[in-house]
Design a protein around this motif. Sequence first.
Motif, PDB file in Angstrom:
ATOM      1  N   LEU A   6      70.355  34.791 -54.230  1.00  0.00           N
ATOM      2  CA  LEU A   6      69.659  34.217 -53.069  1.00  0.00           C
ATOM      3  C   LEU A   6      70.228  32.848 -52.704  1.00  0.00           C
ATOM      4  O   LEU A   6      70.324  32.506 -51.517  1.00  0.00           O
ATOM      5  CB  LEU A   6      68.168  34.128 -53.356  1.00  0.00           C
ATOM      6  N   HIS A   7      70.606  32.072 -53.695  1.00  0.00           N
ATOM      7  CA  HIS A   7      71.234  30.781 -53.407  1.00  0.00           C
ATOM      8  C   HIS A   7      72.574  30.978 -52.707  1.00  0.00           C
ATOM      9  O   HIS A   7      72.903  30.242 -51.758  1.00  0.00           O
ATOM     10  CB  HIS A   7      71.420  29.982 -54.699  1.00  0.00           C
ATOM     11  N   ARG A   8      73.352  31.983 -53.146  1.00  0.00           N
ATOM     12  CA  ARG A   8      74.656  32.223 -52.516  1.00  0.00           C
ATOM     13  C   ARG A   8      74.491  32.698 -51.073  1.00  0.00           C
ATOM     14  O   ARG A   8      75.273  32.328 -50.193  1.00  0.00           O
ATOM     15  CB  ARG A   8      75.457  33.251 -53.331  1.00  0.00           C
TER      16      ARG A   8
ATOM     17  N   GLU B 160      73.869  29.695 -49.052  1.00  0.00           N
ATOM     18  CA  GLU B 160      75.059  28.857 -48.907  1.00  0.00           C
ATOM     19  C   GLU B 160      76.041  29.446 -47.900  1.00  0.00           C
ATOM     20  O   GLU B 160      76.640  28.713 -47.092  1.00  0.00           O
ATOM     21  CB  GLU B 160      75.740  28.699 -50.272  1.00  0.00           C
ATOM     22  N   ARG B 161      76.212  30.750 -47.919  1.00  0.00           N
ATOM     23  CA  ARG B 161      77.192  31.398 -47.041  1.00  0.00           C
ATOM     24  C   ARG B 161      76.624  31.769 -45.688  1.00  0.00           C
ATOM     25  O   ARG B 161      77.362  32.215 -44.795  1.00  0.00           O
ATOM     26  CB  ARG B 161      77.761  32.631 -47.735  1.00  0.00           C
ATOM     27  N   ARG B 162      75.278  31.663 -45.543  1.00  0.00           N
ATOM     28  CA  ARG B 162      74.615  31.896 -44.260  1.00  0.00           C
ATOM     29  C   ARG B 162      74.945  33.265 -43.687  1.00  0.00           C
ATOM     30  O   ARG B 162      75.208  33.431 -42.496  1.00  0.00           O
ATOM     31  CB  ARG B 162      74.989  30.803 -43.243  1.00  0.00           C
TER      32      ARG B 162
ATOM     33  N   GLN C  74      65.567  35.191 -44.794  1.00  0.00           N
ATOM     34  CA  GLN C  74      66.473  35.085 -45.938  1.00  0.00           C
ATOM     35  C   GLN C  74      67.414  33.899 -45.805  1.00  0.00           C
ATOM     36  O   GLN C  74      68.019  33.466 -46.790  1.00  0.00           O
ATOM     37  CB  GLN C  74      67.283  36.383 -46.093  1.00  0.00           C
ATOM     38  N   LEU C  75      67.530  33.390 -44.581  1.00  0.00           N
ATOM     39  CA  LEU C  75      68.384  32.226 -44.327  1.00  0.00           C
ATOM     40  C   LEU C  75      67.588  30.954 -44.082  1.00  0.00           C
ATOM     41  O   LEU C  75      68.148  29.855 -44.138  1.00  0.00           O
ATOM     42  CB  LEU C  75      69.294  32.485 -43.118  1.00  0.00           C
TER      43      LEU C  75
ATOM     44  N   GLU D   4      63.033  28.442 -57.266  1.00  0.00           N
ATOM     45  CA  GLU D   4      63.308  27.384 -58.232  1.00  0.00           C
ATOM     46  C   GLU D   4      63.050  27.909 -59.639  1.00  0.00           C
ATOM     47  O   GLU D   4      62.280  28.857 -59.835  1.00  0.00           O
ATOM     48  CB  GLU D   4      62.413  26.165 -57.959  1.00  0.00           C
ATOM     49  N   ASP D   5      63.690  27.287 -60.603  1.00  0.00           N
ATOM     50  CA  ASP D   5      63.464  27.669 -61.993  1.00  0.00           C
ATOM     51  C   ASP D   5      61.987  27.527 -62.329  1.00  0.00           C
ATOM     52  O   ASP D   5      61.350  26.524 -61.976  1.00  0.00           O
ATOM     53  CB  ASP D   5      64.292  26.783 -62.929  1.00  0.00           C
ATOM     54  N   GLY D   6      61.456  28.519 -62.998  1.00  0.00           N
ATOM     55  CA  GLY D   6      60.058  28.471 -63.396  1.00  0.00           C
ATOM     56  C   GLY D   6      59.088  29.033 -62.393  1.00  0.00           C
ATOM     57  O   GLY D   6      57.878  29.076 -62.651  1.00  0.00           O
ATOM     58  N   ASP D   7      59.582  29.490 -61.236  1.00  0.00           N
ATOM     59  CA  ASP D   7      58.682  30.110 -60.258  1.00  0.00           C
ATOM     60  C   ASP D   7      58.080  31.384 -60.827  1.00  0.00           C
ATOM     61  O   ASP D   7      58.777  32.159 -61.504  1.00  0.00           O
ATOM     62  CB  ASP D   7      59.437  30.459 -58.971  1.00  0.00           C
TER      63      ASP D   7
END
Length: 598
Positions: A475-477, A480-482, A498-499, A505-508
């Motif tokens: 999801l982060h990628r 980043e790549r839009r 999604q964009l 976040e960690d721990g969600d």
Amino acid sequence: MITGGFTISERGVSVLEDWEMREPAPSIVVSVVGGSDCLPSSLALTSASPPPPPPTPTTELVDTASFTTTTEEATPTPSEGTTKQDDPELEELRAMVSKTKGYFARDWSLYLGWNNMRYIIEAALEQSRLLNRTLILPSFVYARACEWEIEFCAAFAPMVNRGKAVHSNAWDNLPAYQQIAYRIPIEIMLDIPHLRKVGHPVVLTSQFLRLSGINDPDLETTASDGHFEREKYLGARKDGSKMTLFEVKLDDYDPKRVVRVDRSKALTEKFGRFAHGDVGIASMKLWEKVVAKEDHTMIKWEDARDAVKEHMRDPLDDEELERVLGEMGWIVVHTWDGWSNMEWLKSVVQPIKQVAPLRSIRGWQEDYAFLDHDVVLLEGEIHLGRKPGAMFFSTPEARDNYARIVLQSVRPIDKIRELGEELAHRMRRRVGGRMWMSGHMRRGDFIREGWVMEQSISDHLLRIKLHLANGSEVLHRIQERRQVILFGVPDVEPDQTQLTLQPPEDGDPFFLATDERFANNIIWLRQNKAVLISDLLTPQDHQKFGWPLMITDVLALLEQVVISHSYYFYAHAMSSLAGGAVNMRAAKGKDYRTSWID
């Protein structure tokens, strides 16, 4: 009918707990510490909040759309309906049927769970469409479990011995409470009005019997196993003569070395002149690949390319490959790839090509559309081990038309879809408005059958959390790549959130769909950041929705809808629930990289 002696504690099944929305408990580390499914005694059940009282059975017949029934044994079906709101008038149904050639029937496999039943219904809708016939659906299905004491569910849905109902001994060695099933109207699981609205003429078996002049309200439930009763179900025509039946035998549908396709005409017109051209070295290589397979019919697209590449100017040119294959008497058919080399999920999201000898092709429409019998019946079970639709497709357009049936036509009822969307909003609020992820943990019968991914619940949860950690990176990628890359499905636009939403976040916390019901395990899952369907539902939801939320199978369908809204999903390739969830996600425009099945 209602038998006592079974309590929730004796079943090892917890009641729905913790009804108030709350922040999840602090996370604890998931460690690989043996295979025990038990927890420390400090996690006592007394810490759980008591559930709200179950719905009270009504003593009056009311609109079935509100999911209320009587305290009598039988749930009202359309054959017993008393108002126009319950079911369309028979004349409306007759008018619908009159626009088709007659009826198409199946021997419904009611011993299967809902997701497998849905796959069979999807295929039957295509089979009936190709024959221009009205599909006869079962009036009811069997739900496998109740979230409450069995007496509560049995007060609303007739309780049966599942094995006896479907004439199977598969459950005879299980404890008595695990042999129970609940007969519920199919209208609780499937949006019948929507099917008709989008052009699929369907009637329930109870409606078919009434249209045929058979007014025995108990006939279908007496048969009970979903098979079409060859003699008892055939009523009279307008002229008084008995309705006629043509039965397609299972061995005639797709015996070994036959490839069943939707229509063969387009293929024979394109390649017919090469029907006996399958000779030469390249064709021999193709046959070697076919014979090496158990079904002796299909080979993969890339395997075909490898066999004939020496006869191509450009081995990477798909159009040339198709032409060369055609000249050798081989044709291309269209279907979808399975997951992990298995065909359990029946998802229609990864289109592929396969190759078969033209001489093996048999068209469903060509073979049976000419029949003028009142009912055409396809005998037996054609579900297991077959691709989506239980046939291959002659063109990409035909393949996509079937995908539309799966993605757009077959859907849960409005009440389930609307509640699922609301629960998805609640899940998003739990993570501060960010993207949230989901997983499916199948336990229960998968442990008994040896199909579970990990024997211990700790190992199972660890596996899920590791995949969700990878999902967070995906999801982060994407952010980043839009760029959102869709599955290969028709008529879908990307979900732009999604964009726009922040990635996890960690721990969600994450949403977990599961059939795990041991109370200590449920508490432990929650302490490890899992949010269950019971954590999102409120007493007001139960009151508004009605009694079906007591049925575990209905909750599982609701879980599927919630999963379809999540931003990443992980599940097991042997669970049919996962296939339905992936199809729903594809239809909502989720990036194909955000569904992972193994």
